[in-house]
Write an enzyme that holds these catalytic residues in place. Structure first.
Site, mmCIF file in Angstrom:
data_model
loop_
_atom_site.group_PDB
_atom_site.id
_atom_site.type_symbol
_atom_site.label_atom_id
_atom_site.label_comp_id
_atom_site.label_asym_id
_atom_site.label_seq_id
_atom_site.Cartn_x
_atom_site.Cartn_y
_atom_site.Cartn_z
ATOM 1 N N GLU A 37 -13.853 4.645 5.119
ATOM 2 C CA GLU A 37 -12.891 5.176 6.084
ATOM 3 C C GLU A 37 -13.527 5.390 7.452
ATOM 4 O O GLU A 37 -14.668 5.826 7.571
ATOM 5 C CB GLU A 37 -12.308 6.497 5.569
ATOM 6 C CG GLU A 37 -11.282 7.147 6.485
ATOM 7 C CD GLU A 37 -10.028 6.321 6.709
ATOM 8 O OE1 GLU A 37 -10.143 5.192 7.249
ATOM 9 O OE2 GLU A 37 -8.933 6.795 6.356
ATOM 10 N N ASP A 95 -0.851 15.899 6.170
ATOM 11 C CA ASP A 95 -1.726 15.248 5.196
ATOM 12 C C ASP A 95 -3.000 16.074 5.015
ATOM 13 O O ASP A 95 -4.089 15.688 5.455
ATOM 14 C CB ASP A 95 -2.057 13.834 5.685
ATOM 15 C CG ASP A 95 -2.899 13.050 4.688
ATOM 16 O OD1 ASP A 95 -2.888 13.399 3.498
ATOM 17 O OD2 ASP A 95 -3.570 12.092 5.122
ATOM 18 N N CYS A 146 -6.584 14.328 6.598
ATOM 19 C CA CYS A 146 -6.441 12.950 7.053
ATOM 20 C C CYS A 146 -7.796 12.386 7.450
ATOM 21 O O CYS A 146 -8.600 13.055 8.120
ATOM 22 C CB CYS A 146 -5.479 12.885 8.236
ATOM 23 S SG CYS A 146 -5.409 11.265 9.045
ATOM 24 N N ASP A 196 -5.894 10.520 -3.042
ATOM 25 C CA ASP A 196 -6.703 11.570 -2.424
ATOM 26 C C ASP A 196 -8.006 11.782 -3.204
ATOM 27 O O ASP A 196 -8.705 10.841 -3.492
ATOM 28 C CB ASP A 196 -5.892 12.858 -2.304
ATOM 29 C CG ASP A 196 -4.768 12.743 -1.275
ATOM 30 O OD1 ASP A 196 -4.788 11.786 -0.481
ATOM 31 O OD2 ASP A 196 -3.865 13.596 -1.278
ATOM 32 N N TYR A 256 0.846 -1.187 0.000
ATOM 33 C CA TYR A 256 0.000 0.000 0.000
ATOM 34 C C TYR A 256 0.885 1.241 0.000
ATOM 35 O O TYR A 256 1.903 1.299 0.705
ATOM 36 C CB TYR A 256 -0.911 0.008 1.230
ATOM 37 C CG TYR A 256 -1.850 1.191 1.271
ATOM 38 C CD1 TYR A 256 -2.872 1.312 0.338
ATOM 39 C CD2 TYR A 256 -1.709 2.191 2.231
ATOM 40 C CE1 TYR A 256 -3.735 2.401 0.364
ATOM 41 C CE2 TYR A 256 -2.570 3.277 2.263
ATOM 42 C CZ TYR A 256 -3.580 3.375 1.326
ATOM 43 O OH TYR A 256 -4.424 4.454 1.340
ATOM 44 N N ARG A 305 -13.155 5.476 -2.083
ATOM 45 C CA ARG A 305 -13.117 5.663 -0.631
ATOM 46 C C ARG A 305 -14.193 6.679 -0.251
ATOM 47 O O ARG A 305 -14.330 7.718 -0.904
ATOM 48 C CB ARG A 305 -11.747 6.167 -0.203
ATOM 49 C CG ARG A 305 -11.703 6.664 1.240
ATOM 50 C CD ARG A 305 -10.316 7.055 1.666
ATOM 51 N NE ARG A 305 -10.348 8.149 2.637
ATOM 52 C CZ ARG A 305 -9.283 8.667 3.230
ATOM 53 N NH1 ARG A 305 -8.086 8.176 2.970
ATOM 54 N NH2 ARG A 305 -9.405 9.665 4.083
ATOM 55 N N HIS A 314 -7.226 4.369 -5.096
ATOM 56 C CA HIS A 314 -8.521 4.753 -4.537
ATOM 57 C C HIS A 314 -8.668 6.268 -4.527
ATOM 58 O O HIS A 314 -7.710 7.017 -4.309
ATOM 59 C CB HIS A 314 -8.773 4.134 -3.166
ATOM 60 C CG HIS A 314 -7.851 4.553 -2.063
ATOM 61 N ND1 HIS A 314 -7.918 5.777 -1.452
ATOM 62 C CD2 HIS A 314 -6.863 3.883 -1.434
ATOM 63 C CE1 HIS A 314 -7.003 5.852 -0.493
ATOM 64 N NE2 HIS A 314 -6.339 4.718 -0.466
ATOM 65 N N ASN A 351 -9.061 -0.124 7.022
ATOM 66 C CA ASN A 351 -7.859 0.659 7.307
ATOM 67 C C ASN A 351 -7.522 0.533 8.791
ATOM 68 O O ASN A 351 -8.192 1.110 9.639
ATOM 69 C CB ASN A 351 -8.111 2.126 6.939
ATOM 70 C CG ASN A 351 -6.904 3.009 7.237
ATOM 71 O OD1 ASN A 351 -5.824 2.522 7.535
ATOM 72 N ND2 ASN A 351 -7.102 4.320 7.148
ATOM 73 N N GLU A 411 -11.226 9.421 -3.099
ATOM 74 C CA GLU A 411 -12.157 9.654 -1.996
ATOM 75 C C GLU A 411 -13.163 10.759 -2.304
ATOM 76 O O GLU A 411 -13.020 11.507 -3.283
ATOM 77 C CB GLU A 411 -11.384 9.974 -0.724
ATOM 78 C CG GLU A 411 -10.600 11.263 -0.773
ATOM 79 C CD GLU A 411 -9.479 11.276 0.260
ATOM 80 O OE1 GLU A 411 -9.452 12.238 1.044
ATOM 81 O OE2 GLU A 411 -8.648 10.355 0.283
ATOM 82 N N ASP A 423 -2.975 5.575 -2.837
ATOM 83 C CA ASP A 423 -3.922 6.602 -2.389
ATOM 84 C C ASP A 423 -3.726 7.845 -3.259
ATOM 85 O O ASP A 423 -2.652 8.441 -3.259
ATOM 86 C CB ASP A 423 -3.608 6.900 -0.920
ATOM 87 C CG ASP A 423 -4.384 8.056 -0.332
ATOM 88 O OD1 ASP A 423 -5.257 8.618 -1.011
ATOM 89 O OD2 ASP A 423 -4.096 8.400 0.831
#
Length: 299
Positions: free
Chosen positions: A191, A62, A126, A91, A48, A161, A116, A213, A118, A89
């Site tokens: 998430e 983040d 975050c 974002d 990951y 996500r 992914h 996660n 989101e 990731d």
């Protein structure tokens, strides 16, 4: 020697096959290419690549400060080092739907097996911080539509996500997950779910793989692999764990150096030279160099 033997296409096919088998796949977070190689050596199922880790590696929080170029570059460096499939990731996709499309193709070219996207408002934060905001359903669906339409390799895993659980509760998370699957998502990353019962509820609601996660110091309890398998989870990530372990060891090492002026007492905690050279495959490079050096041209 050098990079992975498996092609990006082969790694994507392998990820799809493993997910179809019903196995639970374990993907620790790699904070650099060397740690990705170690993850493979230790027998895990994938690697990951965390946005939070990439931000931290750059000395940034983040909160959406990294760029597509930075993420694609690091993802390429990590993905090419291992025969394991890499999930990255990205974002919110770095912009509007057209930006999402470009993001997908850049990461496809970087050699990842999946990514992914989101549904947070851009710039994001975050997923385990308070005060998150999510976009409306139509905008979230457009991002996934754009991602699916942009991929050229149909085996590239497009995961959606959703961060809506912390904003509007579990029923909203279930509804959002259904909408994202309808938009074309191959898998769902819910998430900050807080209990195994919540994972069970999501599992019953959708028929695509779901990801858990297990990040430390967050809003989710740290469930075991067996517990997550029992409620139907298909992938589990530990996104920041190796970075936290490494930085914790670095803190203690620097404290030891400050207090004692030497690191002799820390030698048992270190990866020794032989272990490092074995992981880097020095022997393979030595063999290659010897063959080149000894090459003879015959008349």
């Amino acid at each position: 020697m050098l990079y992975a033997n498996a092609t990006a296409a082969a790694k994507r096919q392998a990820l799809r096959a493993r997910l179809a088998s019903g196995d639970l796949l374990r993907l620790p977070g790699a904070f650099n290419p060397l740690s990705a190689r170690l993850i493979e050596r230790k027998g895990f199922d994938g690697v990951y690549i965390s946005g939070a880790v990439l931000s931290a590696d750059l000395g940034l929080p983040d909160i959406g400060l990294t760029t597509l170029t930075e993420v694609a570059t690091r993802a390429h460096q990590i993905a090419r080092t291992t025969d394991l499939p890499a999930l990255v990731d990205v974002d919110t996709g770095f912009g509007e739907p057209m930006n999402v499309a470009r993001t997908v193709q850049e990461l496809e070219d970087a050699g990842v097996a999946g990514l992914h996207i989101e549904d947070q408002v851009n710039p994001k934060r975050c997923g385990h911080l308070d005060g998150k905001e999510v976009v409306d359903e139509a905008t979230a669906r457009k991002r996934i539509h754009a991602a699916v339409d942009a991929r050229r390799d149909p085996d590239l895993l497009v995961m959606a996500r959703t961060d809506i659980r912390a904003v509007a509760g579990l029923p909203a998370a279930v509804d959002r997950a259904k909408a994202l699957v309808d938009a074309g998502a191959d898998a769902i990353f819910p998430e900050a779910l807080t209990t195994l019962t919540e994972f069970e509820a999501l599992r019953r609601a959708i028929d695509v793989p779901i990801l858990a996660n297990m990040t430390e110091f967050g809003k989710s309890e740290l469930f075991t692999v067996d517990q997550l398998r029992d409620v139907g989870v298909n992938l589990v990530i530990w996104p920041v764990s190796l970075l936290r372990l490494a930085m914790g060891a670095a803190v203690r090492g620097l404290d030891e150096l400050t207090e004692r002026g030497a690191l002799t007492a820390k030698l048992p905690d270190m990866q020794d030279r032989a272990e490092l050279y074995d992981l880097l495959d020095y022997e393979g490079y030595n063999h290659f160099d010897a063959n080149i050096f000894n090459f003879e041209v015959r008349s």
